[in-house]
Design a protein around this motif. Sequence first.
Motif, PDB file in Angstrom:
ATOM      1  N   ILE A  34       4.637 -26.705   1.825  1.00  0.00           N
ATOM      2  CA  ILE A  34       5.428 -25.945   0.875  1.00  0.00           C
ATOM      3  C   ILE A  34       6.469 -26.890   0.278  1.00  0.00           C
ATOM      4  O   ILE A  34       7.110 -27.659   0.957  1.00  0.00           O
ATOM      5  CB  ILE A  34       6.135 -24.774   1.586  1.00  0.00           C
ATOM      6  CG1 ILE A  34       5.100 -23.731   2.056  1.00  0.00           C
ATOM      7  CG2 ILE A  34       7.169 -24.123   0.686  1.00  0.00           C
ATOM      8  CD1 ILE A  34       4.440 -22.968   0.951  1.00  0.00           C
ATOM      9  N   VAL A  82       3.690 -26.717   5.985  1.00  0.00           N
ATOM     10  CA  VAL A  82       3.939 -25.398   5.410  1.00  0.00           C
ATOM     11  C   VAL A  82       5.348 -24.926   5.785  1.00  0.00           C
ATOM     12  O   VAL A  82       6.303 -25.512   5.309  1.00  0.00           O
ATOM     13  CB  VAL A  82       2.832 -24.393   5.799  1.00  0.00           C
ATOM     14  CG1 VAL A  82       2.954 -23.124   4.946  1.00  0.00           C
ATOM     15  CG2 VAL A  82       1.447 -25.014   5.556  1.00  0.00           C
ATOM     16  N   ARG A  83       5.556 -23.912   6.661  1.00  0.00           N
ATOM     17  CA  ARG A  83       6.904 -23.408   6.880  1.00  0.00           C
ATOM     18  C   ARG A  83       7.281 -23.229   8.343  1.00  0.00           C
ATOM     19  O   ARG A  83       8.377 -23.616   8.753  1.00  0.00           O
ATOM     20  CB  ARG A  83       7.119 -22.069   6.148  1.00  0.00           C
ATOM     21  CG  ARG A  83       8.565 -21.585   6.203  1.00  0.00           C
ATOM     22  CD  ARG A  83       8.779 -20.378   5.321  1.00  0.00           C
ATOM     23  NE  ARG A  83       8.409 -20.639   3.959  1.00  0.00           N
ATOM     24  CZ  ARG A  83       9.189 -21.249   3.065  1.00  0.00           C
ATOM     25  NH1 ARG A  83      10.389 -21.679   3.419  1.00  0.00           N
ATOM     26  NH2 ARG A  83       8.782 -21.441   1.834  1.00  0.00           N
TER      27      ARG A  83
END
Length: 400
Positions: free
Chosen positions: A53, A20-21
């Motif tokens: 992401i 993800v981030r």
Amino acid sequence: MNTPRPGPLSRFTILDASRVRAGPTAVRTFADLGARVIKLEIPPGAPGGDDMIGGRDHNRADYENLHRNKESLTLNMKEAEGREILHALVQRADVFIENYRPDVKHRLGIGPDALRAINPRLVYASISGFGQDGPAMGWPGFDSIAQGMGGLMSVTGRPGEGPMRAGIPIADLCAGHFCAQAIMAALLEREATGAGQWVQTSLLEAQIAMLDFQAAQWLVDGKVPQSTGNEHPLTVPTGVFATSDGHINIAAIGQTMWKRLCEALDVPHLVTEPGFGSDPERVHNRDRVNAAVGERFRQHSTAWWTDRLLGAGVPCGPIHTVDRVFADAQVRHLGIAQTMQHPELGGIEVVGLPMQFSRHPRAQTRLDAAPLQGAHTESILQELGYAPDRIAQLRERFVV
């Protein structure tokens, strides 16, 4: 394997099991500073998938933003043979970073105790949504949820319009940056003790830390901060004012700046205007103060006022859209937008590290495009001593 990249952290190897981030943000710091980063991805066809992401469209801007300067190894850590490969990597690594839900790493048998038993010098880093234990430990961690629970949304936006999310994933980003700081501190401590350790942060803790003076208002003064839009809650006038052709940001903090502003605006009488004599008084009469100075700002352009206020020693600046940010002369001078060669897109620009090193100039840093999934699987396994036929067998069973 990627050609070794120079940089102040080039002696370190990072195993990146994050997604993800927040985790990739932490890892990007090390990759940009020259560390060898091996990104662990679920093999194509293996159950579980990958929800990073940016997905697997390697032309997407955010994928390049998050995953540049890495090698990619596909590895199914649910399989015993996959964990064997991980253990071999851990023996050679300095850092392992993950941002699974707190219980996942223990169920997989790749928690800090398990991996540090293999390599006691390993720094194991975890990022969670809300902490590794406690009543909310199992909640899924998303930036916007942390922004709300961490108080940011309550002080963001215009008064009376309700909670407002920030325009960037600030909880994710700050958790990543705090994690990178913790890893570097643990690596420094390891130089003295010879031992690694488990470092942790969470989106919630990072967001609360970023409240800064807003948190202090409650913890020290017992005041619940409220949203004030573009204005500063403690000083007036500080914020956004309309000009004849756009807007300008000013920060007239304290009496000295207030006097300079009034002189630059050609309204020196406002300095002694009743109710305008101090920051607390101006805060109390915020609307009157803003109306008085706002009338003057509308008479000239942003550039005209910027030159005049800076000449008078009043902090100010234009408000750029993102395209104008990168056209700004100072931004171009700083060179923070760096060119990176992409195999399909050619030269593209990405935002580099916002720091400079005299012996590792940013302009001389080589940036490598984000790797295709599993692009380095074979070379990494060969480095670990796996023969080509053995690698082929592991691929057939989706271990790699």
